[in-house]
Design an enzyme around this catalytic site. Sequence first.
Site, PDB file in Angstrom:
ATOM      1  N   SER A 106     108.557 -14.413  82.598  1.00 41.59           N
ATOM      2  CA  SER A 106     108.132 -14.967  83.883  1.00 41.59           C
ATOM      3  C   SER A 106     109.297 -15.804  84.396  1.00 41.59           C
ATOM      4  O   SER A 106     109.701 -16.781  83.767  1.00 41.59           O
ATOM      5  CB  SER A 106     106.879 -15.827  83.719  1.00 41.59           C
ATOM      6  OG  SER A 106     107.117 -16.902  82.853  1.00 41.59           O
ATOM      7  N   HIS A 227     102.900 -13.307  78.402  1.00 38.97           N
ATOM      8  CA  HIS A 227     103.357 -13.300  77.010  1.00 38.97           C
ATOM      9  C   HIS A 227     102.357 -12.630  76.072  1.00 38.97           C
ATOM     10  O   HIS A 227     102.631 -12.455  74.895  1.00 38.97           O
ATOM     11  CB  HIS A 227     103.621 -14.729  76.520  1.00 38.97           C
ATOM     12  CG  HIS A 227     104.821 -15.351  77.162  1.00 38.97           C
ATOM     13  ND1 HIS A 227     105.201 -16.653  76.911  1.00 38.97           N
ATOM     14  CD2 HIS A 227     105.718 -14.855  78.044  1.00 38.97           C
ATOM     15  CE1 HIS A 227     106.287 -16.927  77.622  1.00 38.97           C
ATOM     16  NE2 HIS A 227     106.615 -15.856  78.312  1.00 38.97           N
ATOM     17  N   GLU A 236     100.965 -20.331  78.164  1.00 37.78           N
ATOM     18  CA  GLU A 236     101.222 -20.928  76.851  1.00 37.78           C
ATOM     19  C   GLU A 236     100.334 -22.149  76.608  1.00 37.78           C
ATOM     20  O   GLU A 236     100.179 -22.990  77.496  1.00 37.78           O
ATOM     21  CB  GLU A 236     102.683 -21.405  76.740  1.00 37.78           C
ATOM     22  CG  GLU A 236     103.718 -20.326  76.793  1.00 37.78           C
ATOM     23  CD  GLU A 236     105.127 -20.916  76.790  1.00 37.78           C
ATOM     24  OE1 GLU A 236     105.308 -22.025  76.229  1.00 37.78           O
ATOM     25  OE2 GLU A 236     106.029 -20.300  77.353  1.00 37.78           O
ATOM     26  N   GLU A 279     106.524 -15.073  71.930  1.00 38.64           N
ATOM     27  CA  GLU A 279     107.162 -16.277  71.388  1.00 38.64           C
ATOM     28  C   GLU A 279     106.548 -16.731  70.071  1.00 38.64           C
ATOM     29  O   GLU A 279     106.765 -17.859  69.632  1.00 38.64           O
ATOM     30  CB  GLU A 279     107.098 -17.394  72.431  1.00 38.64           C
ATOM     31  CG  GLU A 279     107.853 -17.023  73.700  1.00 38.64           C
ATOM     32  CD  GLU A 279     107.770 -18.077  74.783  1.00 38.64           C
ATOM     33  OE1 GLU A 279     107.128 -19.125  74.542  1.00 38.64           O
ATOM     34  OE2 GLU A 279     108.323 -17.850  75.867  1.00 38.64           O
ATOM     35  N   ASP A 316     101.865 -24.426  79.461  1.00 39.25           N
ATOM     36  CA  ASP A 316     102.718 -23.850  80.498  1.00 39.25           C
ATOM     37  C   ASP A 316     101.841 -22.868  81.256  1.00 39.25           C
ATOM     38  O   ASP A 316     101.494 -21.800  80.744  1.00 39.25           O
ATOM     39  CB  ASP A 316     103.926 -23.137  79.882  1.00 39.25           C
ATOM     40  CG  ASP A 316     104.742 -22.371  80.928  1.00 39.25           C
ATOM     41  OD1 ASP A 316     104.471 -22.537  82.135  1.00 39.25           O
ATOM     42  OD2 ASP A 316     105.640 -21.605  80.525  1.00 39.25           O
ATOM     43  N   GLU A 361     103.087 -27.711  82.498  1.00 39.99           N
ATOM     44  CA  GLU A 361     104.290 -27.132  83.104  1.00 39.99           C
ATOM     45  C   GLU A 361     103.885 -26.078  84.133  1.00 39.99           C
ATOM     46  O   GLU A 361     102.980 -25.291  83.897  1.00 39.99           O
ATOM     47  CB  GLU A 361     105.145 -26.513  81.991  1.00 39.99           C
ATOM     48  CG  GLU A 361     106.349 -25.730  82.441  1.00 39.99           C
ATOM     49  CD  GLU A 361     106.985 -24.956  81.293  1.00 39.99           C
ATOM     50  OE1 GLU A 361     107.626 -23.925  81.563  1.00 39.99           O
ATOM     51  OE2 GLU A 361     106.824 -25.371  80.118  1.00 39.99           O
ATOM     52  N   ASP A 388     109.644 -26.182  86.204  1.00 38.36           N
ATOM     53  CA  ASP A 388     110.384 -25.058  85.640  1.00 38.36           C
ATOM     54  C   ASP A 388     110.727 -24.067  86.751  1.00 38.36           C
ATOM     55  O   ASP A 388     111.807 -24.116  87.325  1.00 38.36           O
ATOM     56  CB  ASP A 388     109.584 -24.388  84.521  1.00 38.36           C
ATOM     57  CG  ASP A 388     110.284 -23.159  83.945  1.00 38.36           C
ATOM     58  OD1 ASP A 388     111.499 -23.003  84.168  1.00 38.36           O
ATOM     59  OD2 ASP A 388     109.625 -22.336  83.276  1.00 38.36           O
ATOM     60  N   LYS A 413     116.518 -24.705  81.137  1.00 40.13           N
ATOM     61  CA  LYS A 413     116.886 -23.404  80.586  1.00 40.13           C
ATOM     62  C   LYS A 413     118.265 -23.065  81.131  1.00 40.13           C
ATOM     63  O   LYS A 413     118.420 -22.804  82.324  1.00 40.13           O
ATOM     64  CB  LYS A 413     115.885 -22.329  81.006  1.00 40.13           C
ATOM     65  CG  LYS A 413     114.458 -22.551  80.521  1.00 40.13           C
ATOM     66  CD  LYS A 413     113.523 -21.550  81.189  1.00 40.13           C
ATOM     67  CE  LYS A 413     112.094 -21.672  80.673  1.00 40.13           C
ATOM     68  NZ  LYS A 413     111.161 -20.819  81.457  1.00 40.13           N
ATOM     69  N   HIS A 442     113.828 -22.521  75.260  1.00 44.32           N
ATOM     70  CA  HIS A 442     114.208 -21.140  74.969  1.00 44.32           C
ATOM     71  C   HIS A 442     113.711 -20.235  76.096  1.00 44.32           C
ATOM     72  O   HIS A 442     113.219 -20.689  77.115  1.00 44.32           O
ATOM     73  CB  HIS A 442     113.591 -20.711  73.631  1.00 44.32           C
ATOM     74  CG  HIS A 442     112.089 -20.671  73.667  1.00 44.32           C
ATOM     75  ND1 HIS A 442     111.329 -19.948  72.788  1.00 44.32           N
ATOM     76  CD2 HIS A 442     111.170 -21.263  74.514  1.00 44.32           C
ATOM     77  CE1 HIS A 442     110.045 -20.091  73.075  1.00 44.32           C
ATOM     78  NE2 HIS A 442     109.930 -20.889  74.105  1.00 44.32           N
ATOM     79  N   LYS A 465     111.417 -26.953  73.401  1.00 46.73           N
ATOM     80  CA  LYS A 465     110.400 -25.912  73.429  1.00 46.73           C
ATOM     81  C   LYS A 465     111.067 -24.624  72.970  1.00 46.73           C
ATOM     82  O   LYS A 465     111.911 -24.070  73.659  1.00 46.73           O
ATOM     83  CB  LYS A 465     109.886 -25.785  74.873  1.00 46.73           C
ATOM     84  CG  LYS A 465     108.636 -24.954  75.032  1.00 46.73           C
ATOM     85  CD  LYS A 465     108.198 -24.978  76.497  1.00 46.73           C
ATOM     86  CE  LYS A 465     107.758 -23.603  76.918  1.00 46.73           C
ATOM     87  NZ  LYS A 465     107.358 -23.527  78.317  1.00 46.73           N
TER      88      LYS A 465
END
Length: 494
Positions: A106, A227, A236, A279, A316, A361, A388, A413, A442, A465
């Site tokens: 994403s 994910h 997440e 992840e 997230d 997030e 983010d 990131k 990550h 993270k």
Amino acid sequence: MPFKKIPYHKLVSSKKNQLRAYVEKHKIAEKLEDALNSCLDKLPEEPFSFLAAKLLELAPPPVVDHLHGRQILDSRGNPTVEVDVYCKINGEVKLMARSSAPSGASTGSSEALELRDKDEKTYLGKGVLKACKNVDEKISPVLEGKELKSLVLLDEIMCKTDGTELKTKLGGNSITACSFALATAGAKLLDQPLFMYLAENFYGKENMPSKFTLPVPMVNILNGGKHAGGKLKIQEFMIVPSKDIPFSQRLKNVTTVYHHLGKLLVKRYGVSAKNLGDEGGFAPLLDTADEALEAIEEAIKSAGFTVGTDIRLAMDAAASEFYDEKTQKYEIVEGEWVTTEELVDWWVALVERHPAICSIEDGLHETDYKGWISMQEKLGDKIMLVMDDVTTSNPRLIKQGIEEKWANSLLLKINQIGTIMEGFEAVRLIHNELQGNVIVSHRSGETTNSVIADLAVGVGAGYIKTGATARGERTCKYNRLLQIEEYLQSKEML
């Protein structure tokens, strides 16, 4: 004409004259005498090692000889860019370092360009041979002959060579891989741990901290959204250990909860509930955020910890992924669409029902600025609200976010913006102007380099993270932090 033999004594005499001229030109006798005098002053236990080191100081500094890019696979089986840095050291060319770029699932619309080949016959269009070619033919030549003391200078050269904010000419993936590899090479050449090299480049040699801290891990324990698949919209669900205990203890605690959750999910939903997302978090087929949070809270308790004290919760949302731009509504639960105002109120109510939540997030779409401001007004004094997709680690957007009060924390990131240098600028903005938290992160498509672990320590990030405590491309970052913790303890720098 017959060959005329030169007498031996004339050859020797000629050679001696050449050597004498060479010694005089380079002042070798004087420098050897200085090195010997220094040795006699210090009386080192290993005089030959001491003299060798002294003479090496007189040699030209190591410089970049060339870079080489290659196509490798990331943790999702997609191609990414790996870069080798070759340096010229004492006249010899040696491979000094190697690193690679991650890739997101994403992604924000303002991220640096991930240059792909778009040849559907090869890796379904996701090949990165063009990016690798740019490393060899466009980046390598402009870095040839440059010293590696200043990563900022090297990153600046790459940014100027590309000339665009989002790295659309050379590719953000090629530039990120180069930035990571150059940092690794610089640290190796200077015989420093990577986090120390990064800290020197971030703070400046004169302003280096005498003590460092280890980041608190935000551990992806349960996956939804892109994910995982299934009906769960939030991407997440994470657990966050107490910052008041050593890093090794933090890691042990979250790993214990992770395994307890795995057992709980199998018992409640069947063995397939223990399947892993990109992840490393579990990816059960759940329907709602409350269902996911309640399962995690139960796992925390069964592991012997107190929810909200020993272990907190974080999410997230990746809300841009369940936002309809035409209707400007969010599908927070499958089949149920809500407005911005309703979603903000939904988040407030969720935090009230689960007071252990410490961070959300991307709770809103990346351009829903009014929603971001509203959420910051209602929750900003209670929990971390993390930017983010809305800022994509871009200093220009971060400045805008600070001015307009979008949120109070940043997810960093490096591959969103391109270089570590630009990441440094992002961290300074958050620390100095917002007094907020930075979470080094990550991506869902990772490799087994651990640069972000050193980066988090080097810039003093409060959090990291890097996925679940499972899958090698995730655990290598945690293991690197354990190594750094041990090093800092041994040097009394923690």
